[in-house]
Design a protein around this motif. Sequence first.
Motif, PDB file in Angstrom:
ATOM      1  N   ASN A  35     -64.159  15.662   2.902  1.00  0.00           N
ATOM      2  CA  ASN A  35     -62.669  15.563   3.200  1.00  0.00           C
ATOM      3  C   ASN A  35     -62.819  17.354   4.172  1.00  0.00           C
ATOM      4  O   ASN A  35     -63.765  18.017   4.447  1.00  0.00           O
ATOM      5  CB  ASN A  35     -61.751  16.452   2.597  1.00  0.00           C
ATOM      6  CG  ASN A  35     -60.514  16.644   2.555  1.00  0.00           C
ATOM      7  OD1 ASN A  35     -59.901  17.407   3.883  1.00  0.00           O
ATOM      8  ND2 ASN A  35     -59.022  17.385   1.546  1.00  0.00           N
ATOM      9  N   PRO A  36     -62.894  17.053   5.420  1.00  0.00           N
ATOM     10  CA  PRO A  36     -62.759  18.074   6.929  1.00  0.00           C
ATOM     11  C   PRO A  36     -62.652  19.379   5.871  1.00  0.00           C
ATOM     12  O   PRO A  36     -62.977  20.351   6.778  1.00  0.00           O
ATOM     13  CB  PRO A  36     -62.449  17.352   7.789  1.00  0.00           C
ATOM     14  CG  PRO A  36     -61.693  16.701   7.396  1.00  0.00           C
ATOM     15  CD  PRO A  36     -62.377  16.057   6.454  1.00  0.00           C
ATOM     16  N   LEU A  37     -61.600  19.327   5.049  1.00  0.00           N
ATOM     17  CA  LEU A  37     -61.091  21.009   4.709  1.00  0.00           C
ATOM     18  C   LEU A  37     -61.632  22.069   4.313  1.00  0.00           C
ATOM     19  O   LEU A  37     -62.393  22.857   4.277  1.00  0.00           O
ATOM     20  CB  LEU A  37     -59.692  20.876   4.086  1.00  0.00           C
ATOM     21  CG  LEU A  37     -59.030  21.620   2.968  1.00  0.00           C
ATOM     22  CD1 LEU A  37     -58.535  22.879   4.471  1.00  0.00           C
ATOM     23  CD2 LEU A  37     -58.438  21.343   2.304  1.00  0.00           C
ATOM     24  N   HIS A  38     -63.332  20.936   3.623  1.00  0.00           N
ATOM     25  CA  HIS A  38     -64.672  21.404   3.133  1.00  0.00           C
ATOM     26  C   HIS A  38     -65.015  22.204   3.740  1.00  0.00           C
ATOM     27  O   HIS A  38     -66.083  22.267   3.544  1.00  0.00           O
ATOM     28  CB  HIS A  38     -64.547  20.996   1.542  1.00  0.00           C
ATOM     29  CG  HIS A  38     -63.722  20.911   0.594  1.00  0.00           C
ATOM     30  ND1 HIS A  38     -63.209  21.560   0.307  1.00  0.00           N
ATOM     31  CD2 HIS A  38     -62.967  19.476   0.176  1.00  0.00           C
ATOM     32  CE1 HIS A  38     -61.856  21.339  -0.560  1.00  0.00           C
ATOM     33  NE2 HIS A  38     -61.905  19.897  -0.546  1.00  0.00           N
ATOM     34  N   SER A  39     -65.081  21.078   4.712  1.00  0.00           N
ATOM     35  CA  SER A  39     -66.791  21.439   6.246  1.00  0.00           C
ATOM     36  C   SER A  39     -66.790  21.593   7.566  1.00  0.00           C
ATOM     37  O   SER A  39     -66.850  22.573   8.429  1.00  0.00           O
ATOM     38  CB  SER A  39     -67.046  20.730   6.120  1.00  0.00           C
ATOM     39  OG  SER A  39     -66.370  18.834   6.838  1.00  0.00           O
ATOM     40  N   ASP A  40     -65.237  21.441   8.198  1.00  0.00           N
ATOM     41  CA  ASP A  40     -65.131  21.937   9.448  1.00  0.00           C
ATOM     42  C   ASP A  40     -63.950  22.954   9.343  1.00  0.00           C
ATOM     43  O   ASP A  40     -62.680  23.602   9.051  1.00  0.00           O
ATOM     44  CB  ASP A  40     -63.816  20.866  10.122  1.00  0.00           C
ATOM     45  CG  ASP A  40     -63.862  20.522  11.331  1.00  0.00           C
ATOM     46  OD1 ASP A  40     -63.372  21.944  11.892  1.00  0.00           O
ATOM     47  OD2 ASP A  40     -63.244  19.780  11.849  1.00  0.00           O
ATOM     48  N   PRO A  41     -64.643  24.200  10.227  1.00  0.00           N
ATOM     49  CA  PRO A  41     -63.152  25.634  10.642  1.00  0.00           C
ATOM     50  C   PRO A  41     -61.786  24.845  11.140  1.00  0.00           C
ATOM     51  O   PRO A  41     -60.983  25.805  10.707  1.00  0.00           O
ATOM     52  CB  PRO A  41     -64.375  26.283  11.554  1.00  0.00           C
ATOM     53  CG  PRO A  41     -65.567  26.077  10.510  1.00  0.00           C
ATOM     54  CD  PRO A  41     -65.248  24.673  10.907  1.00  0.00           C
ATOM     55  N   THR A  42     -62.254  23.987  11.842  1.00  0.00           N
ATOM     56  CA  THR A  42     -60.545  23.939  12.624  1.00  0.00           C
ATOM     57  C   THR A  42     -59.850  22.876  11.868  1.00  0.00           C
ATOM     58  O   THR A  42     -58.527  23.251  12.087  1.00  0.00           O
ATOM     59  CB  THR A  42     -60.894  22.561  13.981  1.00  0.00           C
ATOM     60  OG1 THR A  42     -61.900  23.922  14.784  1.00  0.00           O
ATOM     61  CG2 THR A  42     -59.827  22.606  14.915  1.00  0.00           C
ATOM     62  N   PHE A  43     -59.530  22.287  11.220  1.00  0.00           N
ATOM     63  CA  PHE A  43     -59.868  21.328  10.745  1.00  0.00           C
ATOM     64  C   PHE A  43     -58.504  22.478   9.240  1.00  0.00           C
ATOM     65  O   PHE A  43     -57.318  22.697   8.557  1.00  0.00           O
ATOM     66  CB  PHE A  43     -60.192  20.041   9.365  1.00  0.00           C
ATOM     67  CG  PHE A  43     -59.292  19.415   8.567  1.00  0.00           C
ATOM     68  CD1 PHE A  43     -58.599  18.702   9.800  1.00  0.00           C
ATOM     69  CD2 PHE A  43     -58.952  19.420   7.358  1.00  0.00           C
ATOM     70  CE1 PHE A  43     -58.060  17.123   9.058  1.00  0.00           C
ATOM     71  CE2 PHE A  43     -57.649  18.821   6.648  1.00  0.00           C
ATOM     72  CZ  PHE A  43     -57.132  17.436   7.172  1.00  0.00           C
ATOM     73  N   ALA A  44     -59.832  23.158   8.667  1.00  0.00           N
ATOM     74  CA  ALA A  44     -59.751  24.282   7.569  1.00  0.00           C
ATOM     75  C   ALA A  44     -58.110  25.683   8.504  1.00  0.00           C
ATOM     76  O   ALA A  44     -57.257  25.837   7.420  1.00  0.00           O
ATOM     77  CB  ALA A  44     -60.430  25.246   7.458  1.00  0.00           C
ATOM     78  N   ALA A  45     -58.526  25.797   9.418  1.00  0.00           N
ATOM     79  CA  ALA A  45     -57.658  26.636   9.933  1.00  0.00           C
ATOM     80  C   ALA A  45     -55.707  25.585   9.937  1.00  0.00           C
ATOM     81  O   ALA A  45     -55.454  26.313   9.327  1.00  0.00           O
ATOM     82  CB  ALA A  45     -58.059  26.914  11.318  1.00  0.00           C
ATOM     83  N   MET A  46     -55.839  24.429  10.331  1.00  0.00           N
ATOM     84  CA  MET A  46     -54.724  24.132  10.336  1.00  0.00           C
ATOM     85  C   MET A  46     -54.003  23.925   9.057  1.00  0.00           C
ATOM     86  O   MET A  46     -52.665  23.365   9.020  1.00  0.00           O
ATOM     87  CB  MET A  46     -54.608  22.628  10.910  1.00  0.00           C
ATOM     88  CG  MET A  46     -55.183  22.034  12.233  1.00  0.00           C
ATOM     89  SD  MET A  46     -56.462  20.537  12.259  1.00  0.00           S
ATOM     90  CE  MET A  46     -54.649  19.873  11.713  1.00  0.00           C
ATOM     91  N   GLY A  47     -54.644  24.256   7.640  1.00  0.00           N
ATOM     92  CA  GLY A  47     -54.604  24.008   6.684  1.00  0.00           C
ATOM     93  C   GLY A  47     -53.765  25.642   5.959  1.00  0.00           C
ATOM     94  O   GLY A  47     -53.442  26.040   4.882  1.00  0.00           O
ATOM     95  N   GLY A  48     -53.929  26.059   6.833  1.00  0.00           N
ATOM     96  CA  GLY A  48     -54.161  27.807   6.448  1.00  0.00           C
ATOM     97  C   GLY A  48     -55.555  29.347   6.354  1.00  0.00           C
ATOM     98  O   GLY A  48     -54.848  30.041   5.156  1.00  0.00           O
TER      99      GLY A  48
END
Length: 288
Positions: free
Chosen positions: A191-204
């Motif tokens: 899951n990119p939530l745990h590796s991709d800063p851009t994707f994590a930013a989308m999750g807040g």
Amino acid sequence: MPIDPTAVGSQSEPVRHSWTSSDAILYALGVGAGAVDPLDELGFTTENSNGVTQQVLPTMAVVLGVGGGGAFGSIGSFNPAMLVHGEQAIQLHGPIPVAGEVETVGEITAIYDKGKGALVEVRSASTDTATGQPLFTTTMSAFIRGEGGFGGERGPSGPKNPPPERAPDHEQAYVTRSDQALIYRLSGDRNPLHSDPTFAAMGGFDRPILHGLCTYGFTGRALLHRLCEGDPTRFRAMEGRFSSPVMPGERLMVHMWETGAGEALFQTTGDDGRAVLSGGRLAYAVAS
């Protein structure tokens, strides 16, 4: 199609998953094994040390019992981005082999209407294909935001496994690495939530967060060493609720209360003292 509460009882097709000695070592490193005292956990982090037999951390069941989640296909359509991992439990029927294969079947065991969302519980039973015997069972619950209001049962609520109002009998601190999520994801959860800063930013989040199941693995290590004397054959069952995200690099503190012969309650907290894994319970065999 909205969430279908009549999907309770639906099962996934059997899925087979195999692993090697190297996979077992990689999982152990992913949940921090060897970082505090390498000699204490040599049996989990190497396969070729003189006089040390390789073993598998009991919490590896969460990454080996893959496939059971296929049962989610029967509950109706929903936005996967709205799904939050709520609780996780494992039950071991014996020690996990260093290498092997399991066949896993998942079943929808409950769907509750929580108003603002739906709570779905999936139990996955994994059988050792070499012996035909049950090896472990995993149970996870997922909260799907925005999918409530379908008129179903609300289900249980309130605190679960509240710890005693006294000081813990044991405490264990572990510091996660800044790259902990990048190591843990190699065991299967990409899951990119745990590796991709851009994707994590989308999750807040201002940066990628640690996998909840990685925190679960760190906690399982503490329980194994402090209550089972590092012996996986004594580790029987573990359950807990994910309460707050953890950032890689955070210090985790596992608080343990012995509440009876072969039973303990636990809670894991983060840097600021907030609960990150709560409602925890461990069942284990008492040393003879």
